[in-house]
Design a protein around this motif. Structure first.
Motif, PDB file in Angstrom:
ATOM      1  N   ALA A 166       1.027  -0.763  -0.167  1.00  0.00           N
ATOM      2  CA  ALA A 166       0.202   0.112  -0.265  1.00  0.00           C
ATOM      3  C   ALA A 166       0.828   1.049   0.083  1.00  0.00           C
ATOM      4  CB  ALA A 166      -1.162  -0.304   1.307  1.00  0.00           C
ATOM      5  N   ASN A 167       0.483   2.298  -0.736  1.00  0.00           N
ATOM      6  CA  ASN A 167       0.782   3.768  -0.446  1.00  0.00           C
ATOM      7  C   ASN A 167       0.705   4.539  -1.037  1.00  0.00           C
ATOM      8  OD1 ASN A 167       1.006   3.554  -3.824  1.00  0.00           O
ATOM      9  ND2 ASN A 167       2.889   2.881  -3.593  1.00  0.00           N
ATOM     10  N   ASN A 168       0.525   5.861  -1.228  1.00  0.00           N
ATOM     11  CA  ASN A 168      -0.211   7.059  -1.908  1.00  0.00           C
ATOM     12  C   ASN A 168      -0.989   6.608  -3.013  1.00  0.00           C
ATOM     13  OD1 ASN A 168       0.386   7.983   1.341  1.00  0.00           O
ATOM     14  ND2 ASN A 168       1.238   9.805  -0.554  1.00  0.00           N
ATOM     15  N   GLU A 169      -0.691   5.943  -3.919  1.00  0.00           N
ATOM     16  CA  GLU A 169      -1.799   4.854  -4.875  1.00  0.00           C
ATOM     17  C   GLU A 169      -2.476   4.101  -4.615  1.00  0.00           C
ATOM     18  OE1 GLU A 169       1.302   4.913  -8.138  1.00  0.00           O
ATOM     19  OE2 GLU A 169       1.789   7.305  -8.342  1.00  0.00           O
ATOM     20  N   TYR A 170      -1.986   3.254  -4.245  1.00  0.00           N
ATOM     21  CA  TYR A 170      -2.817   2.707  -3.950  1.00  0.00           C
ATOM     22  C   TYR A 170      -3.442   1.836  -2.060  1.00  0.00           C
ATOM     23  CZ  TYR A 170      -1.468   0.557  -8.570  1.00  0.00           C
ATOM     24  OH  TYR A 170      -0.579   0.685  -9.060  1.00  0.00           O
ATOM     25  N   TRP A 171      -4.823   1.811  -2.066  1.00  0.00           N
ATOM     26  CA  TRP A 171      -5.341   1.321  -1.046  1.00  0.00           C
ATOM     27  C   TRP A 171      -5.376   2.682   0.121  1.00  0.00           C
ATOM     28  CZ3 TRP A 171      -7.557  -3.037  -0.613  1.00  0.00           C
ATOM     29  CH2 TRP A 171      -7.061  -3.911  -0.797  1.00  0.00           C
ATOM     30  N   TRP A 172      -4.413   3.725   0.554  1.00  0.00           N
ATOM     31  CA  TRP A 172      -4.508   4.102   1.010  1.00  0.00           C
ATOM     32  C   TRP A 172      -5.253   5.711   0.045  1.00  0.00           C
ATOM     33  CZ3 TRP A 172       2.000   5.086   2.619  1.00  0.00           C
ATOM     34  CH2 TRP A 172       2.396   4.005   3.654  1.00  0.00           C
ATOM     35  N   PRO A 173      -5.418   6.296  -0.457  1.00  0.00           N
ATOM     36  CA  PRO A 173      -5.731   6.965  -0.923  1.00  0.00           C
ATOM     37  C   PRO A 173      -7.452   6.952  -0.233  1.00  0.00           C
ATOM     38  CG  PRO A 173      -4.516   6.502  -2.728  1.00  0.00           C
ATOM     39  CD  PRO A 173      -4.591   5.496  -1.512  1.00  0.00           C
ATOM     40  N   TRP A 174      -7.964   5.556  -0.152  1.00  0.00           N
ATOM     41  CA  TRP A 174      -9.859   5.913  -0.121  1.00  0.00           C
ATOM     42  C   TRP A 174      -9.959   5.896   1.630  1.00  0.00           C
ATOM     43  CZ3 TRP A 174     -10.705  -0.181  -0.471  1.00  0.00           C
ATOM     44  CH2 TRP A 174     -10.452  -0.892  -2.611  1.00  0.00           C
ATOM     45  N   LYS A 175      -8.589   6.375   1.983  1.00  0.00           N
ATOM     46  CA  LYS A 175      -9.212   8.117   3.498  1.00  0.00           C
ATOM     47  C   LYS A 175      -9.637   8.415   3.447  1.00  0.00           C
ATOM     48  CE  LYS A 175      -8.548   8.158   8.176  1.00  0.00           C
ATOM     49  NZ  LYS A 175      -9.567   7.497   8.575  1.00  0.00           N
ATOM     50  N   ALA A 176      -9.332   8.835   2.270  1.00  0.00           N
ATOM     51  CA  ALA A 176      -9.828  10.581   2.338  1.00  0.00           C
ATOM     52  C   ALA A 176      -9.346  12.013   2.031  1.00  0.00           C
ATOM     53  CB  ALA A 176     -11.644  10.784   1.605  1.00  0.00           C
ATOM     54  N   LYS A 177      -8.230  11.916   2.391  1.00  0.00           N
ATOM     55  CA  LYS A 177      -7.435  12.225   2.844  1.00  0.00           C
ATOM     56  C   LYS A 177      -6.101  13.251   1.916  1.00  0.00           C
ATOM     57  CE  LYS A 177      -7.627  12.025   7.803  1.00  0.00           C
ATOM     58  NZ  LYS A 177      -7.313  12.763   9.435  1.00  0.00           N
ATOM     59  N   LYS A 178      -5.986  14.104   1.796  1.00  0.00           N
ATOM     60  CA  LYS A 178      -4.649  14.283   0.954  1.00  0.00           C
ATOM     61  C   LYS A 178      -4.046  13.772   0.677  1.00  0.00           C
ATOM     62  CE  LYS A 178      -7.625  17.876  -1.065  1.00  0.00           C
ATOM     63  NZ  LYS A 178      -8.036  19.625  -1.055  1.00  0.00           N
ATOM     64  N   GLU A 179      -3.022  13.828   2.559  1.00  0.00           N
ATOM     65  CA  GLU A 179      -1.769  13.451   2.425  1.00  0.00           C
ATOM     66  C   GLU A 179      -1.445  12.415   2.367  1.00  0.00           C
ATOM     67  OE1 GLU A 179      -3.963  13.783   6.978  1.00  0.00           O
ATOM     68  OE2 GLU A 179      -4.483  14.625   4.524  1.00  0.00           O
ATOM     69  N   TYR A 180      -2.676  11.408   2.185  1.00  0.00           N
ATOM     70  CA  TYR A 180      -2.500  10.030   1.520  1.00  0.00           C
ATOM     71  C   TYR A 180      -2.481   9.772  -0.266  1.00  0.00           C
ATOM     72  CZ  TYR A 180      -1.836   8.785   6.498  1.00  0.00           C
ATOM     73  OH  TYR A 180      -1.189   9.100   8.409  1.00  0.00           O
ATOM     74  N   GLY A 181      -2.500  10.333  -0.899  1.00  0.00           N
ATOM     75  CA  GLY A 181      -2.809  10.168  -1.568  1.00  0.00           C
ATOM     76  C   GLY A 181      -4.562  10.678  -2.353  1.00  0.00           C
ATOM     77  N   HIS A 263       3.496   3.442   7.964  1.00  0.00           N
ATOM     78  CA  HIS A 263       3.414   5.146   7.623  1.00  0.00           C
ATOM     79  C   HIS A 263       1.845   5.237   7.114  1.00  0.00           C
ATOM     80  CE1 HIS A 263       7.107   5.112   9.838  1.00  0.00           C
ATOM     81  NE2 HIS A 263       6.615   6.007  11.390  1.00  0.00           N
ATOM     82  N   GLY A 264       0.407   4.419   7.012  1.00  0.00           N
ATOM     83  CA  GLY A 264      -0.228   4.718   6.019  1.00  0.00           C
ATOM     84  C   GLY A 264      -1.119   5.359   7.041  1.00  0.00           C
ATOM     85  N   PRO A 265      -2.118   5.120   6.856  1.00  0.00           N
ATOM     86  CA  PRO A 265      -3.409   5.725   7.489  1.00  0.00           C
ATOM     87  C   PRO A 265      -3.966   4.817   8.076  1.00  0.00           C
ATOM     88  CG  PRO A 265      -4.525   5.385   5.062  1.00  0.00           C
ATOM     89  CD  PRO A 265      -2.627   5.993   4.924  1.00  0.00           C
ATOM     90  N   ASN A 266      -3.855   5.149   9.580  1.00  0.00           N
ATOM     91  CA  ASN A 266      -4.992   3.993  10.132  1.00  0.00           C
ATOM     92  C   ASN A 266      -3.864   2.242  10.195  1.00  0.00           C
ATOM     93  OD1 ASN A 266      -7.800   4.822   8.095  1.00  0.00           O
ATOM     94  ND2 ASN A 266      -7.564   5.243  10.644  1.00  0.00           N
ATOM     95  N   ASN A 267      -3.067   2.813  10.430  1.00  0.00           N
ATOM     96  CA  ASN A 267      -1.566   1.388  10.335  1.00  0.00           C
ATOM     97  C   ASN A 267      -1.269   1.223  11.655  1.00  0.00           C
ATOM     98  OD1 ASN A 267       0.232   2.178   7.393  1.00  0.00           O
ATOM     99  ND2 ASN A 267      -2.294   0.843   7.377  1.00  0.00           N
ATOM    100  N   ASP A 268      -2.497   0.558  12.646  1.00  0.00           N
ATOM    101  CA  ASP A 268      -2.013   0.088  13.868  1.00  0.00           C
ATOM    102  C   ASP A 268      -1.545  -0.446  14.090  1.00  0.00           C
ATOM    103  OD1 ASP A 268      -4.162   2.356  14.391  1.00  0.00           O
ATOM    104  OD2 ASP A 268      -5.069   1.740  15.841  1.00  0.00           O
ATOM    105  N   GLY A 269      -0.327  -0.733  15.459  1.00  0.00           N
ATOM    106  CA  GLY A 269       0.666  -1.786  14.856  1.00  0.00           C
ATOM    107  C   GLY A 269       0.121  -3.744  14.812  1.00  0.00           C
TER     108      GLY A 269
END
Length: 482
Positions: A166-181, A263-269
């Motif tokens: 996952a990165n700012n092009e795949y999966w993470w943008p679904w969070k709807a936050k610009k810092e994640y793409g 370090h993605g959105p909601n990336n709880d350990g």
């Protein structure tokens, strides 16, 4: 024997709490009794063992060409291992592209040195939908990257890497936050979260809450569900779409020497949810959200299923970036009890809190019997100890926070707050005890509104011993948004 130990644990905790609540100042002896309880809990947590038989995924057609999916080969190896009574499914050195992996009883997925499983970015690989929890709400959703349902004796081990891709092009943008793409026009999860929350409120049967395509709810990385005897050890986990390690309604769980760097959105350990008898030991967390977050379901799902998080031991771990080091909540409607954390190292200007209890009257639930000791902190950003009953909008279920003990917490350079408590007048934080602790460099030593039976014993903040008598007169309970 197991039932005997569980009865003994309950008796020991009751005795410890009676002592601590009735004898002001004698905190160490009360905590000593509680930590004896932790030793009793430890005896209930036994990692599974496996037959000494190996099933190498390359023998079932897995390809070292990382552009070719080895999903079916891994499935065949797991099935053969399971059918023949169990053992290890070996991932050898190299990079293997795969869709979701579903573990079965008596199977240890073992990654050898130099092995990597790189997970597919094609959402179609994560169908058919499976029964899952998403932020504490049950639903049918895309399969977690590694999943198990109603299995026993399962493991993920070895020094290899699990890469969620996952990165700012795949999966993470679904969070709807610009810092994640995310950009205008890119689909996101916001509408589906509202729909699922309403479905939970309306008590729609969980298997009729169909999500997946069109909902954009990112799947967890590792989610054993309703399973027993779970071991996750030694692997490194990177680039998760969502939460990393999320056992749900499991019993006897060991997470050992795992490294989570994502370090993605909601990336709880590690988020054990409604689990019983959990050991998290020797792990390293550098995350985009909470390092460890103990949970028990959101709102109606948590209250109706009524399975608390209980008997958790967290020890010998290191936390870097994250919203919190050890966190309880916010999906905590089923409650949490008997949580022990010790011998921890935390240090990052991007670590917001050390111990964080977050809930609301929308959640409800009881958080009780939380013990932390021997924590060394370099720096953090917001609060060392935070009890917050206003994490989300209010509802009709007053939460309870009680019997919290922190001992030997040493902080070199604090953040904004030392201790921050935001509670209801009708439900104050009860029996918060802090002892033998030093916090340096904070702007506001203590900010608190409603507490009952709070004790500070030999607590030094900014070089001065905290005097609760003076504190009671000076703290007015005025809260800014945080």
């Amino acid at each position: 024997m197991k039932k005997f130990l569980e009865k003994a644990i309950a008796a020991l905790l009751l005795g410890a709490l009676i002592v601590s609540c009735s004898t002001k100042g004698k905190i160490s002896s009360a905590d000593a009794n509680a930590w004896k309880t932790a030793d009793s809990i430890r005896k209930l947590i036994v990692a599974p063992t496996f037959k000494k038989v190996d099933y190498k995924i390359t023998d079932y057609g897995a390809s070292l060409d990382s552009t070719v999916k080895s999903t079916e080969a891994i499935r065949k190896a797991i099935e053969a291992c399971h059918t023949n009574g169990g053992g290890r499914v070996i991932v050898p050195k190299g990079t293997f592209l795969s869709g979701p992996i579903h573990l079965k009883s008596n199977v240890n997925l073992h990654l050898e040195d130099g092995a990597k499983i790189l997970f597919s970015r094609d959402v179609n690989d994560y169908k058919p939908l499976v029964f899952s929890r998403w932020e504490g709400m049950e639903c049918m959703n895309y399969s977690p990257l590694i999943y198990a349902y109603e299995q026993e004796n399962i493991a993920i081990t070895g020094n290899g890497i699990l890469d969620g891709n996952a990165n700012n092009e795949y999966w993470w943008p679904w969070k709807a936050k610009k810092e994640y793409g995310w950009k205008e026009g890119i689909p996101n999860q916001l509408a589906a979260v509202k729909i699922l929350t309403q479905q939970v409120k309306d008590l729609v049967p969980a298997r009729e809450r169909i999500h997946g395509d069109g909902s954009y709810l990112r799947p967890p990385f590792i989610q054993p569900y309703l399973s027993k005897n779970v071991l996750i050890a030694d692997v490194k986990i990177i680039n998760a779409p969502f939460w990393n390690i999320n056992p749900v309604l499991c019993e006897n769980v060991t997470v050992r020497n795992v490294k989570v760097v994502t370090h993605g959105p909601n990336n709880d350990g590690c988020d054990p949810e409604s689990c019983k008898n959990v050991l998290i030991t020797g792990c390293y967390f550098d995350t985009g959200d909470d390092c460890i977050a103990i949970k028990s379901g959101r709102n109606e799902d948590g209250r109706n299923i009524a399975r608390p998080a209980e008997n958790h031991i967290i020890e010998n771990c290191e936390m870097k970036d994250g919203h919190g080091g050890v966190v309880i909540g916010s999906e905590i409607s089923g409650g949490a009890r008997n949580i022990f954390a010790q011998n921890l190292i935390m240090d990052s200007p991007n670590l917001d809190r050390i111990l964080r209890l977050k809930t609301s009257s929308l959640r409800g639930g009881i958080i009780e019997n939380v013990y932390m000791r021997n924590v060394e902190v370099g720096t953090y950003k917001e609060a060392a100890i935070l009890c917050d009953m206003f994490y989300e909008k209010p509802g009709d279920f007053l939460p309870t926070i009680r019997n919290i003990s922190v001992e030997n917490l040493n902080i070199k350079q604090g953040g904004k707050f030392g201790v921050l408590i935001n509670a209801y007048k009708e439900s104050p934080v009860e029996n918060l005890r802090i002892s033998n602790s030093t916090i340096n460099g904070v702007k506001i030593p203590v900010q608190s509104n409603y507490t009952k039976g709070m004790v500070f014993d030999n607590v030094i903040i900014n070089g001065e011993k905290v005097d609760l008598e003076k504190l009671d007169k000076s703290v007015k309970g005025e809260f800014e948004k945080f």
